[in-house]
Design an enzyme around this catalytic site. Structure first.
Site, PDB file in Angstrom:
ATOM      1  N   LYS A  71       0.908  -1.386  -0.045  1.00  0.00           N
ATOM      2  CA  LYS A  71       0.179  -0.238  -0.146  1.00  0.00           C
ATOM      3  C   LYS A  71       0.886   1.329  -0.036  1.00  0.00           C
ATOM      4  CE  LYS A  71      -4.265  -1.890   2.272  1.00  0.00           C
ATOM      5  NZ  LYS A  71      -5.302  -1.475   3.374  1.00  0.00           N
ATOM      6  N   ASP A 116      -9.628   2.301   1.844  1.00  0.00           N
ATOM      7  CA  ASP A 116     -10.030   2.467   3.219  1.00  0.00           C
ATOM      8  C   ASP A 116     -10.955   3.144   3.779  1.00  0.00           C
ATOM      9  OD1 ASP A 116      -9.324   0.189   3.350  1.00  0.00           O
ATOM     10  OD2 ASP A 116      -7.481   0.695   3.356  1.00  0.00           O
TER      11      ASP A 116
HETATM   12  P1  NAP Z   1      -0.380  -2.791  10.458  1.00  0.00           P
HETATM   13  O1  NAP Z   1       0.604  -1.303   9.569  1.00  0.00           O
HETATM   14  O2  NAP Z   1       1.196  -3.972  10.438  1.00  0.00           O
HETATM   15  O3  NAP Z   1       0.122  -2.341  12.125  1.00  0.00           O
HETATM   16  C1  NAP Z   1      -0.458  -3.331  12.766  1.00  0.00           C
HETATM   17  C2  NAP Z   1      -0.262  -1.651  14.669  1.00  0.00           C
HETATM   18  O4  NAP Z   1      -0.550  -3.358  15.488  1.00  0.00           O
HETATM   19  C3  NAP Z   1       0.684  -1.371  14.956  1.00  0.00           C
HETATM   20  O5  NAP Z   1      -0.009  -0.956  15.703  1.00  0.00           O
HETATM   21  C4  NAP Z   1       1.095  -2.568  15.674  1.00  0.00           C
HETATM   22  O6  NAP Z   1       2.109  -1.743  16.765  1.00  0.00           O
HETATM   23  C5  NAP Z   1       0.176  -3.364  16.650  1.00  0.00           C
HETATM   24  N1  NAP Z   1       0.704  -4.781  17.592  1.00  0.00           N
HETATM   25  C6  NAP Z   1       0.444  -5.636  16.329  1.00  0.00           C
HETATM   26  N2  NAP Z   1       1.456  -6.845  16.761  1.00  0.00           N
HETATM   27  C7  NAP Z   1       1.137  -6.284  18.111  1.00  0.00           C
HETATM   28  C8  NAP Z   1       1.029  -6.674  19.500  1.00  0.00           C
HETATM   29  N3  NAP Z   1       1.523  -7.343  20.177  1.00  0.00           N
HETATM   30  N4  NAP Z   1       1.267  -5.795  20.670  1.00  0.00           N
HETATM   31  C9  NAP Z   1       0.719  -4.892  20.369  1.00  0.00           C
HETATM   32  N5  NAP Z   1       0.382  -3.913  19.436  1.00  0.00           N
HETATM   33  C10 NAP Z   1       0.536  -4.889  18.403  1.00  0.00           C
HETATM   34  O7  NAP Z   1      -1.752  -3.342  10.352  1.00  0.00           O
HETATM   35  P2  NAP Z   1      -2.204  -2.709   9.604  1.00  0.00           P
HETATM   36  O8  NAP Z   1      -2.737  -2.960   8.072  1.00  0.00           O
HETATM   37  O9  NAP Z   1      -2.568  -1.181  10.468  1.00  0.00           O
HETATM   38  O10 NAP Z   1      -4.165  -3.409  10.132  1.00  0.00           O
HETATM   39  C11 NAP Z   1      -4.463  -3.223  11.371  1.00  0.00           C
HETATM   40  C12 NAP Z   1      -5.790  -4.464  11.258  1.00  0.00           C
HETATM   41  O11 NAP Z   1      -6.916  -3.116  11.133  1.00  0.00           O
HETATM   42  C13 NAP Z   1      -5.278  -5.713  11.114  1.00  0.00           C
HETATM   43  O12 NAP Z   1      -6.246  -6.763  11.697  1.00  0.00           O
HETATM   44  C14 NAP Z   1      -6.163  -5.486   9.205  1.00  0.00           C
HETATM   45  O13 NAP Z   1      -6.859  -6.737   9.231  1.00  0.00           O
HETATM   46  C15 NAP Z   1      -7.555  -4.617   9.807  1.00  0.00           C
HETATM   47  N6  NAP Z   1      -7.780  -4.001   8.763  1.00  0.00           N
HETATM   48  C16 NAP Z   1      -9.408  -3.603   8.426  1.00  0.00           C
HETATM   49  C17 NAP Z   1      -9.821  -3.317   7.280  1.00  0.00           C
HETATM   50  C18 NAP Z   1     -10.875  -3.509   6.536  1.00  0.00           C
HETATM   51  O14 NAP Z   1     -11.265  -3.021   5.612  1.00  0.00           O
HETATM   52  N7  NAP Z   1     -11.635  -3.747   7.604  1.00  0.00           N
HETATM   53  C19 NAP Z   1      -9.011  -2.549   6.817  1.00  0.00           C
HETATM   54  C20 NAP Z   1      -7.956  -2.107   7.478  1.00  0.00           C
HETATM   55  C21 NAP Z   1      -6.968  -2.859   8.004  1.00  0.00           C
HETATM   56  P3  NAP Z   1       3.737  -1.382  16.801  1.00  0.00           P
HETATM   57  O15 NAP Z   1       3.346  -0.081  15.729  1.00  0.00           O
HETATM   58  O16 NAP Z   1       3.964  -1.255  17.795  1.00  0.00           O
HETATM   59  O17 NAP Z   1       4.347  -2.648  15.956  1.00  0.00           O
END
Ligand code: NAP
Length: 475
Positions: A71, A116
């Protein structure tokens, strides 16, 4: 759909793409609107991303979705980027550029959008959640969280508390967004510092990856003191449908939503950009039903409820009509242990029986398919059992008034819990304690006060047609 020389191609680039739900959205819209285009997922490695974008253009591909992990990087290969997507720093939709007369521009390439953010905005507006002047909090500071920060500010939120495990990431996002909006509305903090938030009535967006199936019993923040400040919680995760974060919000009196609609709407908005059409509301609703069925379809039907609520009668009849197997958990336990339920209660006590129920559910979860399951009245009382029931199938809570239950069971001497001088009072007492636990454990409630088997079965079938893995035709 017939593919011919005029079929337009749309698609998805990402890695992995095997489990994407997007074809359900886009091909579902094309079929219903009679639009000659097909949506195909393409697995693209990081090193191949530039070639993939240029190749897609050369192949006359109308538009693409972009998912993890491309992305951000994809922005380098675009001719133009929508202003909001630029500020968010992530693009999930590429639209083939057109000149004002509708033909391709001389600039050969795609324009990037972030649908999104637009999808989440459409979801919350539809759910009646207004952010104007409100205090909000976002858990997480990854790619999705950035889009949520942008949305909160563009919708007029007063404050955005941005809580993340890695506080430096939250600080970087806050700095960029505050600079763009020329105010200090975004306040970065470490997750464990939630106590510094004074406000109540927070609208919270859960944007970390914690709680995603199969890790369904985790939330990134579990402290009750945090949830006491929350009036609305939106989890960006939609698998499972009811996340731990959502349960914590509702247990503390807030309203909770998952973001399957965000997924739906980001797709619908991308589709509209690609085809220059407006997708009618009824088609959007039908596609949403397809999406739910695909996402949450379960092989088994589970009935919970008080003794005498009709679990066995309704279950047996339904199994016969749907050509499914029938299983009663009490009989299952009796067969496994070689003892009757009254005997287990009398010799080993209720606690031992509840343990046997949990063991039975663990076994059933891994073994049964295409089965209607009727459960013992106390089955969902243990929290662990309630979770197992939802893993096994779609859970229907059969409800009935105390007086009706009493009429149905009063002559039955086999019920250990009803032995005593005043069974009606006992039913009333048990129901008062159990009703909230049944409600928590259920996917849906079905009222049986009508005492009409046909009516109860019709209601279950109607729901199962939508959410179960049977179609209307099969029913
Ligand atoms: P990302 O960029 O990989 O970010 C992951 C986030 O989760 C970061 O803030 C990370 O914190 C945190 N995290 C991961 N493991 C952790 C742990 N063990 N303890 C505490 N914090 C933790 O992922 P993303 O693309 O933003 O997606 C995030 C979520 O949104 C996903 O579950 C995804 O499925 C969902 N999503 C849904 C939609 C929808 O259409 N509904 C669209 C997009 C995304 P750190 O920065 O500290 O690593």
């Amino acid at each position: 759909m017939e593919i011919d020389g005029k079929t337009g191609l749309i698609g998805l680039i990402g890695n992995p793409v095997e489990h994407t739900l997007s074809p359900v959205i886009h091909n579902g819209i094309s079929e219903r609107m009679g639009i000659n285009s097909v949506y195909v997922p393409f697995k693209v490695e990081k090193e191949g991303l530039e070639d993939a974008v240029k190749g897609a253009y050369a192949l006359n591909i109308l538009g693409m979705n972009v998912t993890v992990p491309h992305k951000n990087q994809v922005m380098e290969y675009l001719e133009d980027i929508d202003e909001a997507a630029g500020h968010i720093g992530a693009v999930n939709t590429l639209v083939r550029m057109k000149s004002p007369d509708g033909k391709d521009a001389t600039k050969a390439g795609y324009k990037g959008y972030n649908t999104d953010m637009l999808g989440l905005r459409r979801q919350i507006r539809e759910d009646g959640i207004s952010l104007k002047g409100k205090n909000t909090a976002i858990l997480g500071a990854g790619g999705a969280a950035k889009a949520v920060v942008y949305m909160c500010l563009s919708e007029g939120a007063k404050t955005v508390y941005l809580l993340n495990r890695t506080v430096e990431k939250a600080e970087a996002v806050a700095k960029a967004m505050n600079a763009f909006y020329a105010k200090e509305a975004v306040i970065p903090m470490a997750l464990q510092d939630y106590g510094k938030i004074d406000e109540k009535d927070l609208i919270v967006f859960q944007a970390t990856s914690i709680g995603l199936a199969p890790d369904i019993d985790s939330a990134v923040l579990e402290a009750p003191a945090f949830y006491e400040k929350v009036s609305v919680g939106v989890d960006l995760i939609y698998n499972p449908a009811d996340t731990k974060f959502m349960r914590l919000v509702t247990e503390h009196g807030g309203k909770a939503y998952n973001a399957l609609k965000m997924l739906l709407y980001q797709g619908v908005i991308a589709y509209e950009l690609w085809h220059d059409v407006k997708v009618p509301r009824d088609i959007v609703e039908d596609v949403y039903t397809d999406l739910k069925r695909k996402m949450y379809q379960k092989d088994n039907i589970v009935f919970i409820g008080f003794m005498g609520s009709g679990k066995t009668t309704v279950g047996k009849e339904l199994a016969k009509r749907l050509k499914m197997n029938f299983l009663d958990t009490d009989s299952y336990i009796e067969n496994r242990t070689g003892k009757s339920i009254p005997e287990i209660f009398a010799k080993e006590g209720e606690e031992a029986f509840r343990r046997l129920e949990t063991e039975a559910l663990q076994h059933l979860r891994d073994t049964v398919k295409n089965t209607v399951i009727s459960t013992g009245g106390g089955m969902p009382l243990k929290r662990e059992n309630a979770g197992l029931l939802k893993e096994i199938g779609r859970v229907y809570y059969l409800t009935a008034a105390d007086s009706i239950i009493y009429e149905r069971v009063k002559g039955d001497s086999d019920r250990p819990l009803l032995r005593g001088s005043n069974p009606y009072e006992r039913i009333h007492e048990l129901m008062k304690n159990r009703a909230p636990l049944y409600e928590r454990a259920a996917d849906i409630w079905v009222d049986t006060n009508c005492n009409d088997l046909e009516e109860v079965i019709a209601r279950v079938k109607e729901d199962w047609a939508q959410f179960g893995n049977r179609t209307n035709e099969q029913l």
